[in-house]
Design a protein around this motif. Structure first.
Motif, PDB file in Angstrom:
ATOM      1  N   GLY A  58       0.810  -1.224   0.000  1.00 39.20           N
ATOM      2  CA  GLY A  58       0.000   0.000   0.000  1.00 39.20           C
ATOM      3  C   GLY A  58       0.837   1.264   0.000  1.00 39.20           C
ATOM      4  O   GLY A  58       0.604   2.175  -0.803  1.00 39.20           O
ATOM      5  N   ASN A  59       1.839   1.316   0.879  1.00 39.04           N
ATOM      6  CA  ASN A  59       2.651   2.539   0.997  1.00 39.04           C
ATOM      7  C   ASN A  59       3.630   2.711  -0.160  1.00 39.04           C
ATOM      8  O   ASN A  59       3.799   3.825  -0.662  1.00 39.04           O
ATOM      9  CB  ASN A  59       3.385   2.550   2.341  1.00 39.04           C
ATOM     10  N   VAL A  60       4.256   1.618  -0.597  1.00 44.56           N
ATOM     11  CA  VAL A  60       5.142   1.708  -1.772  1.00 44.56           C
ATOM     12  C   VAL A  60       4.313   2.075  -3.002  1.00 44.56           C
ATOM     13  O   VAL A  60       4.731   2.903  -3.827  1.00 44.56           O
ATOM     14  CB  VAL A  60       5.897   0.371  -1.994  1.00 44.56           C
ATOM     15  N   GLY A  61       3.118   1.469  -3.106  1.00 42.58           N
ATOM     16  CA  GLY A  61       2.223   1.791  -4.226  1.00 42.58           C
ATOM     17  C   GLY A  61       1.797   3.240  -4.222  1.00 42.58           C
ATOM     18  O   GLY A  61       1.769   3.890  -5.278  1.00 42.58           O
ATOM     19  N   MET A  62       1.486   3.780  -3.038  1.00 43.31           N
ATOM     20  CA  MET A  62       1.069   5.184  -2.922  1.00 43.31           C
ATOM     21  C   MET A  62       2.200   6.123  -3.329  1.00 43.31           C
ATOM     22  O   MET A  62       1.984   7.079  -4.093  1.00 43.31           O
ATOM     23  CB  MET A  62       0.624   5.484  -1.490  1.00 43.31           C
ATOM     24  N   ILE A  63       3.421   5.860  -2.845  1.00 37.62           N
ATOM     25  CA  ILE A  63       4.583   6.696  -3.194  1.00 37.62           C
ATOM     26  C   ILE A  63       4.834   6.650  -4.697  1.00 37.62           C
ATOM     27  O   ILE A  63       5.031   7.683  -5.355  1.00 37.62           O
ATOM     28  CB  ILE A  63       5.838   6.235  -2.417  1.00 37.62           C
ATOM     29  N   THR A  64       4.809   5.438  -5.271  1.00 39.39           N
ATOM     30  CA  THR A  64       5.057   5.255  -6.715  1.00 39.39           C
ATOM     31  C   THR A  64       3.991   5.953  -7.543  1.00 39.39           C
ATOM     32  O   THR A  64       4.300   6.642  -8.526  1.00 39.39           O
ATOM     33  CB  THR A  64       5.080   3.745  -7.058  1.00 39.39           C
ATOM     34  N   LEU A  65       2.728   5.798  -7.148  1.00 41.52           N
ATOM     35  CA  LEU A  65       1.608   6.411  -7.867  1.00 41.52           C
ATOM     36  C   LEU A  65       1.728   7.927  -7.895  1.00 41.52           C
ATOM     37  O   LEU A  65       1.528   8.569  -8.935  1.00 41.52           O
ATOM     38  CB  LEU A  65       0.287   6.001  -7.201  1.00 41.52           C
ATOM     39  N   ILE A  66       2.085   8.518  -6.737  1.00 35.38           N
ATOM     40  CA  ILE A  66       2.212   9.983  -6.654  1.00 35.38           C
ATOM     41  C   ILE A  66       3.355  10.481  -7.531  1.00 35.38           C
ATOM     42  O   ILE A  66       3.214  11.477  -8.246  1.00 35.38           O
ATOM     43  CB  ILE A  66       2.389  10.417  -5.177  1.00 35.38           C
ATOM     44  N   TRP A  67       4.476   9.762  -7.516  1.00 37.73           N
ATOM     45  CA  TRP A  67       5.635  10.224  -8.292  1.00 37.73           C
ATOM     46  C   TRP A  67       5.490   9.966  -9.790  1.00 37.73           C
ATOM     47  O   TRP A  67       6.151  10.608 -10.602  1.00 37.73           O
ATOM     48  CB  TRP A  67       6.918   9.578  -7.774  1.00 37.73           C
ATOM     49  N   LEU A  68       4.613   9.025 -10.183  1.00 37.38           N
ATOM     50  CA  LEU A  68       4.408   8.727 -11.602  1.00 37.38           C
ATOM     51  C   LEU A  68       3.306   9.564 -12.241  1.00 37.38           C
ATOM     52  O   LEU A  68       3.170   9.597 -13.458  1.00 37.38           O
ATOM     53  CB  LEU A  68       4.067   7.240 -11.793  1.00 37.38           C
ATOM     54  N   THR A  69       2.485  10.223 -11.403  1.00 36.38           N
ATOM     55  CA  THR A  69       1.324  10.957 -11.914  1.00 36.38           C
ATOM     56  C   THR A  69       1.548  12.452 -11.751  1.00 36.38           C
ATOM     57  O   THR A  69       1.597  12.967 -10.630  1.00 36.38           O
ATOM     58  CB  THR A  69       0.044  10.522 -11.157  1.00 36.38           C
ATOM     59  N   SER A  70       1.650  13.147 -12.880  1.00 35.13           N
ATOM     60  CA  SER A  70       2.012  14.574 -12.848  1.00 35.13           C
ATOM     61  C   SER A  70       0.956  15.447 -12.175  1.00 35.13           C
ATOM     62  O   SER A  70       1.294  16.413 -11.497  1.00 35.13           O
ATOM     63  CB  SER A  70       2.273  15.089 -14.267  1.00 35.13           C
ATOM     64  N   HIS A  71      -0.359  15.112 -12.342  1.00 35.18           N
ATOM     65  CA  HIS A  71      -1.374  15.978 -11.738  1.00 35.18           C
ATOM     66  C   HIS A  71      -1.491  15.787 -10.221  1.00 35.18           C
ATOM     67  O   HIS A  71      -2.250  16.489  -9.567  1.00 35.18           O
ATOM     68  CB  HIS A  71      -2.748  15.797 -12.423  1.00 35.18           C
ATOM     69  N   LEU A  72      -0.706  14.847  -9.664  1.00 33.31           N
ATOM     70  CA  LEU A  72      -0.653  14.692  -8.207  1.00 33.31           C
ATOM     71  C   LEU A  72       0.547  15.430  -7.602  1.00 33.31           C
ATOM     72  O   LEU A  72       0.845  15.254  -6.429  1.00 33.31           O
ATOM     73  CB  LEU A  72      -0.600  13.202  -7.820  1.00 33.31           C
ATOM     74  N   TYR A  73       1.227  16.237  -8.425  1.00 33.24           N
ATOM     75  CA  TYR A  73       2.353  17.035  -7.912  1.00 33.24           C
ATOM     76  C   TYR A  73       1.820  18.281  -7.223  1.00 33.24           C
ATOM     77  O   TYR A  73       2.023  19.415  -7.670  1.00 33.24           O
ATOM     78  CB  TYR A  73       3.306  17.432  -9.046  1.00 33.24           C
ATOM     79  N   THR A  74       1.123  18.086  -6.122  1.00 36.44           N
ATOM     80  CA  THR A  74       0.555  19.184  -5.334  1.00 36.44           C
ATOM     81  C   THR A  74       1.022  19.041  -3.889  1.00 36.44           C
ATOM     82  O   THR A  74       1.465  17.946  -3.494  1.00 36.44           O
ATOM     83  CB  THR A  74      -0.985  19.154  -5.378  1.00 36.44           C
ATOM     84  N   PRO A  75       0.930  20.103  -3.083  1.00 40.53           N
ATOM     85  CA  PRO A  75       1.363  20.008  -1.678  1.00 40.53           C
ATOM     86  C   PRO A  75       0.687  18.868  -0.910  1.00 40.53           C
ATOM     87  O   PRO A  75       1.345  18.167  -0.139  1.00 40.53           O
ATOM     88  CB  PRO A  75       0.969  21.369  -1.104  1.00 40.53           C
ATOM     89  N   MET A  76      -0.611  18.660  -1.146  1.00 42.26           N
ATOM     90  CA  MET A  76      -1.347  17.616  -0.430  1.00 42.26           C
ATOM     91  C   MET A  76      -0.717  16.243  -0.657  1.00 42.26           C
ATOM     92  O   MET A  76      -0.486  15.481   0.287  1.00 42.26           O
ATOM     93  CB  MET A  76      -2.802  17.604  -0.892  1.00 42.26           C
ATOM     94  N   TYR A  77      -0.405  15.934  -1.921  1.00 44.52           N
ATOM     95  CA  TYR A  77       0.152  14.618  -2.246  1.00 44.52           C
ATOM     96  C   TYR A  77       1.646  14.542  -1.946  1.00 44.52           C
ATOM     97  O   TYR A  77       2.187  13.450  -1.737  1.00 44.52           O
ATOM     98  CB  TYR A  77      -0.161  14.258  -3.700  1.00 44.52           C
ATOM     99  N   TYR A  78       2.304  15.679  -1.908  1.00 45.33           N
ATOM    100  CA  TYR A  78       3.707  15.719  -1.471  1.00 45.33           C
ATOM    101  C   TYR A  78       3.796  15.279  -0.007  1.00 45.33           C
ATOM    102  O   TYR A  78       4.629  14.439   0.347  1.00 45.33           O
ATOM    103  CB  TYR A  78       4.252  17.137  -1.644  1.00 45.33           C
ATOM    104  N   PHE A  79       2.913  15.833   0.830  1.00 44.04           N
ATOM    105  CA  PHE A  79       2.883  15.435   2.239  1.00 44.04           C
ATOM    106  C   PHE A  79       2.423  13.979   2.385  1.00 44.04           C
ATOM    107  O   PHE A  79       2.917  13.252   3.240  1.00 44.04           O
ATOM    108  CB  PHE A  79       1.952  16.359   3.039  1.00 44.04           C
ATOM    109  N   LEU A  80       1.470  13.576   1.540  1.00 44.87           N
ATOM    110  CA  LEU A  80       0.960  12.196   1.607  1.00 44.87           C
ATOM    111  C   LEU A  80       2.049  11.181   1.244  1.00 44.87           C
ATOM    112  O   LEU A  80       2.144  10.123   1.869  1.00 44.87           O
ATOM    113  CB  LEU A  80      -0.244  12.037   0.669  1.00 44.87           C
ATOM    114  N   SER A  81       2.896  11.506   0.266  1.00 47.54           N
ATOM    115  CA  SER A  81       3.999  10.602  -0.090  1.00 47.54           C
ATOM    116  C   SER A  81       5.000  10.496   1.054  1.00 47.54           C
ATOM    117  O   SER A  81       5.548   9.416   1.319  1.00 47.54           O
ATOM    118  CB  SER A  81       4.703  11.075  -1.373  1.00 47.54           C
ATOM    119  N   ASN A  82       5.228  11.607   1.758  1.00 49.23           N
ATOM    120  CA  ASN A  82       6.104  11.579   2.934  1.00 49.23           C
ATOM    121  C   ASN A  82       5.486  10.769   4.071  1.00 49.23           C
ATOM    122  O   ASN A  82       6.185  10.035   4.767  1.00 49.23           O
ATOM    123  CB  ASN A  82       6.398  13.003   3.413  1.00 49.23           C
ATOM    124  N   LEU A  83       4.156  10.904   4.254  1.00 48.86           N
ATOM    125  CA  LEU A  83       3.466  10.113   5.273  1.00 48.86           C
ATOM    126  C   LEU A  83       3.572   8.624   4.964  1.00 48.86           C
ATOM    127  O   LEU A  83       3.792   7.806   5.866  1.00 48.86           O
ATOM    128  CB  LEU A  83       1.993  10.535   5.355  1.00 48.86           C
TER     129      LEU A  83
END
Length: 304
Positions: A34-59
């Motif tokens: 779940g967590n590796v998938g979430m990090i990978t998904l955020i970094w592979l998807t350009s429209h998720l390059y927002t502060p909310m998803y930046y913090f979510l990838s760190n979480l």
């Protein structure tokens, strides 16, 4: 002074060892995927390059590391008669557990501030939540984790642990280790309460204050659809906060005692194993952006 410890584990009943092993192995696999998938998904998807998803990838990164520090050793306890851990390994586990637990508290507070700006000041969101601010908030989160874990571990190292070599827990936590000390633990217990108040109560107050302003702003929205949309952006974060802070506060915002230790084990299961598994599920199942990004990647893979 004791140089080798035996971790008592979660349960002493032999009949429960295999079911608990399978249960927590399943939880750990879901956590990692779940967590590796979430990090990978955020970094592979350009429209998720927002502060909310930046913090979510760190979480997700914190949750992954937090679970990895605890769960493998816990699983070992279910399949061995005696789960032995050396003094250096124990102190290392204590250090990294404290680091990631404290970091998670402050990361959840940073995410609450992000939601506050998004809902209360939507027109200024991109200006306020700049890349520069997001970066320094993240640096601050990990710095507080480093300071807290260094203080806890440093003051633990000064104690002489000689009462027994059995730790009444499934990992090297603060209170179970203090129970083994032959020297005075007064300063350590004060530090635990003081730092726990800073690292649990301060983020909780930040989150609580943010959500007071958020709720007031949501109530001002006239359309029902607008209110529902605004609340849905916060509901995932609220769920994660309640489970994590509730179980952590129960364990650390009270004086240590042998009678509360068994209850503390059950409480600590939530924030060491269950919360890291739930966070990616909560944010993926209740988030349209994540679900749409996942569908696009799956469709891309199928077509290719």
């Amino acid at each position: 002074m004791v140089t080798l410890f035996i971790l008592a584990g979660l349960s002493k009943q032999p009949a429960l060892q295999l079911p608990l092993f399978l249960l927590f192995l399943g939880i750990y696999i879901i956590t990692v995927v779940g967590n590796v998938g979430m990090i990978t998904l955020i970094w592979l998807t350009s429209h998720l390059y927002t502060p909310m998803y930046y913090f979510l990838s760190n979480l997700s990164f914190i949750d992954l590391c937090h679970s990895t520090v605890i769960t493998p050793k816990m699983l070992e306890n279910f399949v061995k008669e005696k789960n032995i851990i050396s003094y250096p390994e124990c102190m290392t586990q204590l250090y990294f557990f404290s680091f990631f637990a404290i970091s998670e508290c402050h990361m959840l507070a940073a995410m609450a501030y992000d939601r506050y700006v998004a809902i209360c000041n939507p027109l200024l969101y991109n200006v306020v939540m700049s890349h520069h601010l997001c970066f320094w908030l993240t640096v601050g989160v990990y710095t507080l984790g480093f300071i807290g874990s260094s203080v806890h571990t440093g003051f633990m190292l000064r104690l002489i642990l000689c009462k027994t070599n059995v730790i009444n827990h499934y990992f090297c936590d603060l209170f179970p280790l203090l129970e083994l000390a032959c020297s005075s633990t007064y300063i350590n217990e004060l530090l635990v309460l003081f730092l726990s108040a800073i690292n649990i109560l301060t983020p909780t107050l930040t989150i609580f204050t943010s959500y007071i302003f958020i709720i007031v702003s949501i109530l001002r929205i006239r359309s029902t659809e607008g209110r529902t949309k605004a609340f849905s952006t916060c509901s995932s974060h609220i769920s994660a906060v309640v489970v994590f802070f509730g179980s952590a506060a129960f364990m650390y915002l009270q004086p240590s005692s042998v009678s509360s230790m068994d209850q503390g084990k059950v409480s600590s299961v939530f924030y060491t194993t269950v919360v890291p598994m739930l966070n990616p599920l909560i944010y993926s199942l209740r988030n349209k952006d994540v679900k749409s990004a996942l569908k696009k990647i799956i469709n891309r893979s199928v077509h290719s």
